[in-house]
Scaffold this motif. Structure first.
Motif, short mmCIF file in Angstrom:
data_model
loop_
_atom_site.label_atom_id
_atom_site.label_comp_id
_atom_site.label_asym_id
_atom_site.label_seq_id
_atom_site.Cartn_x
_atom_site.Cartn_y
_atom_site.Cartn_z
N ALA A 1 36.69 16.01 -21.47
CA ALA A 1 35.63 16.58 -20.64
C ALA A 1 34.52 15.55 -20.54
O ALA A 1 34.02 15.05 -21.55
N LEU A 2 34.14 15.25 -19.30
CA LEU A 2 33.18 14.19 -19.04
C LEU A 2 32.05 14.69 -18.14
O LEU A 2 32.29 15.54 -17.27
N GLU B 1 30.16 27.06 -25.35
CA GLU B 1 29.05 26.98 -24.41
C GLU B 1 28.11 25.83 -24.77
O GLU B 1 27.67 25.07 -23.89
N GLU B 2 27.80 25.68 -26.04
CA GLU B 2 26.95 24.58 -26.48
C GLU B 2 27.64 23.24 -26.22
O GLU B 2 27.00 22.26 -25.82
N TRP B 3 28.95 23.20 -26.44
CA TRP B 3 29.76 22.00 -26.20
C TRP B 3 29.69 21.58 -24.73
O TRP B 3 29.44 20.43 -24.40
N LEU B 4 29.89 22.55 -23.84
CA LEU B 4 29.85 22.25 -22.41
C LEU B 4 28.45 21.85 -21.96
O LEU B 4 28.30 20.94 -21.11
N ALA C 1 27.64 18.43 -20.02
CA ALA C 1 27.05 18.47 -18.68
C ALA C 1 25.73 17.71 -18.62
O ALA C 1 25.39 17.11 -17.59
N ALA C 2 24.99 17.70 -19.74
CA ALA C 2 23.72 16.99 -19.79
C ALA C 2 23.90 15.48 -19.89
O ALA C 2 22.92 14.73 -19.79
N GLY C 3 25.15 15.03 -20.09
CA GLY C 3 25.41 13.60 -20.19
C GLY C 3 25.19 13.03 -21.57
O GLY C 3 25.14 11.80 -21.74
N ASP C 4 25.10 13.90 -22.58
CA ASP C 4 24.80 13.43 -23.93
C ASP C 4 26.05 13.17 -24.77
O ASP C 4 25.94 12.62 -25.87
N ALA C 5 27.23 13.58 -24.30
CA ALA C 5 28.46 13.38 -25.06
C ALA C 5 29.65 13.61 -24.15
O ALA C 5 29.50 14.06 -23.00
N PRO D 1 35.59 26.46 -16.32
CA PRO D 1 35.10 25.49 -15.35
C PRO D 1 33.58 25.45 -15.39
O PRO D 1 32.94 26.50 -15.49
N ARG D 2 33.00 24.28 -15.36
CA ARG D 2 31.55 24.16 -15.49
C ARG D 2 31.01 23.13 -14.50
O ARG D 2 31.48 21.99 -14.49
N PRO D 3 30.07 23.51 -13.66
CA PRO D 3 29.45 22.51 -12.77
C PRO D 3 28.90 21.34 -13.58
O PRO D 3 28.27 21.54 -14.62
N GLY D 4 29.18 20.14 -13.11
CA GLY D 4 28.68 18.96 -13.81
C GLY D 4 29.63 18.41 -14.85
O GLY D 4 29.35 17.38 -15.45
#
Length: 308
Positions: A163-164, A217-220, A224-228, A241-244
């Motif tokens: 997941a990126l 949820e915390e993982w996603l 999504a924030a670009g931190d990992a 599925p998650r936007p971003g």
């Protein structure tokens, strides 16, 4: 010893609500009656089951263990009563992250149509045993090593994906290798995750830096924030599925086994039938993937890469 069913229901309610007032409201009893019932149970057992303070109620070690057993006993009793009355008896299916991925809805709908007297209901619990140990579910979908007190059947396998963040340098790749992920911070679930540094070190690669999250949820959110980035089973692609967030297959990582598990001493009578229904869904998907790959002149791996 003559323990009453009402006493078990009181114990479970107090254990779950952590409040005599809330337990009394749930059971439609007076608070005094709840307190007396629990005290009588403790007297009969000769053990303190709950620590009582002015602010909160907490189970003792004995109380937590006995409440878990009480939940399983009550579930079996309720199922027997429902069967005797010709009523529905719900099968509680625990899961942690992705349930059955793309198979979740088809399996549930097909099962519930053909088993109206024993429908399946999903229960998401971020616990390593999926809630089996505490009697919160009847069976559980697990994607990691199964604890010794549980029995299980292998029902399928799922490819690993990464997941990126949508703007990550690897996000537009058709697939990646484990070595491609080493430079990046990898997030994992401390409770139920399927990814550790061993995924890399077992094949002679250096381990990436890891950070821990509390649930999916915390993982996603972190990704999504670009931190990992994160490595997970392909079931997550379909269930969350998650936007971003972009999912890309990992072409050299071992697959993740999907098991249906149950408590060894409290096997649900439909456990094997549920396992068979899930296994059939995974087998049919694998055959369809293989057929599609052959028709296009590719490989099964090529077909699976469509998940990205």
């Amino acid at each position: 010893m003559d323990i009453e069913v009402r006493q078990l229901r009181v114990l479970v309610a107090v254990d779950e609500e952590r409040s005599f007032t809330a337990a009394a409201d749930r059971l439609r009893m007076s608070q005094a009656a709840v307190s007396r019932s629990l005290a009588a149970l403790e007297h009969d057992l000769g053990a303190r089951l709950m620590h009582r303070t002015t602010r909160r109620v907490e189970p003792t070690e004995a109380g937590a263990s006995f409440a878990a057993t009480a939940r399983r006993v009550l579930a079996e009793l309720d199922r027997a009563v429902a069967e005797a009355r010709g009523e529905r008896s719900v099968i509680r299916v625990g899961y942690q992250w992705a349930a059955l991925g793309a198979h979740t809805t088809p399996v549930l709908r097909a099962w519930n149509r053909s088993h109206a007297d024993a429908p399946m209901r999903l229960v998401r619990l971020n616990r390593r045993d999926g809630g089996l140990g505490d009697g919160l579910v009847d069976v559980a979908v697990l994607r990691h090593g199964v604890d010794p007190e549980l029995d299980s059947e292998l029902v399928g396998t799922e490819r690993r994906v990464v997941a990126l963040p949508f703007d990550h340098p690897l996000a537009e790749r058709a697939s990646v290798g484990l070595a491609d992920l080493v430079p990046f911070l990898v997030a994992g679930d401390r409770n139920t995750g399927t990814t550790s540094t061993e995924l890399w070190t077992s094949v002679g690669l250096p381990a990436p830096s890891m950070t821990q999250t509390g649930d999916v949820e915390e993982w996603l959110d972190l990704i999504a924030a670009g931190d990992a980035i994160g490595v997970t089973a392909e079931g997550t692609v379909h269930h969350y599925p998650r936007p971003g967030v972009v999912f890309v297959p990992i072409d050299d990582a071992p697959p993740i086994e999907v098991h249906l598990a149950w408590h060894r001493r409290h096997r649900h009578p439909f456990a094997s039938r549920v396992a068979r229904a899930i296994r059939t869904a995974y087998e049919e998907e694998a055959l369809a993937t293989l057929r599609g790959a052959r028709e296009t002149g590719g490989t099964p791996a090529d077909a699976t890469s469509a998940l990205a």
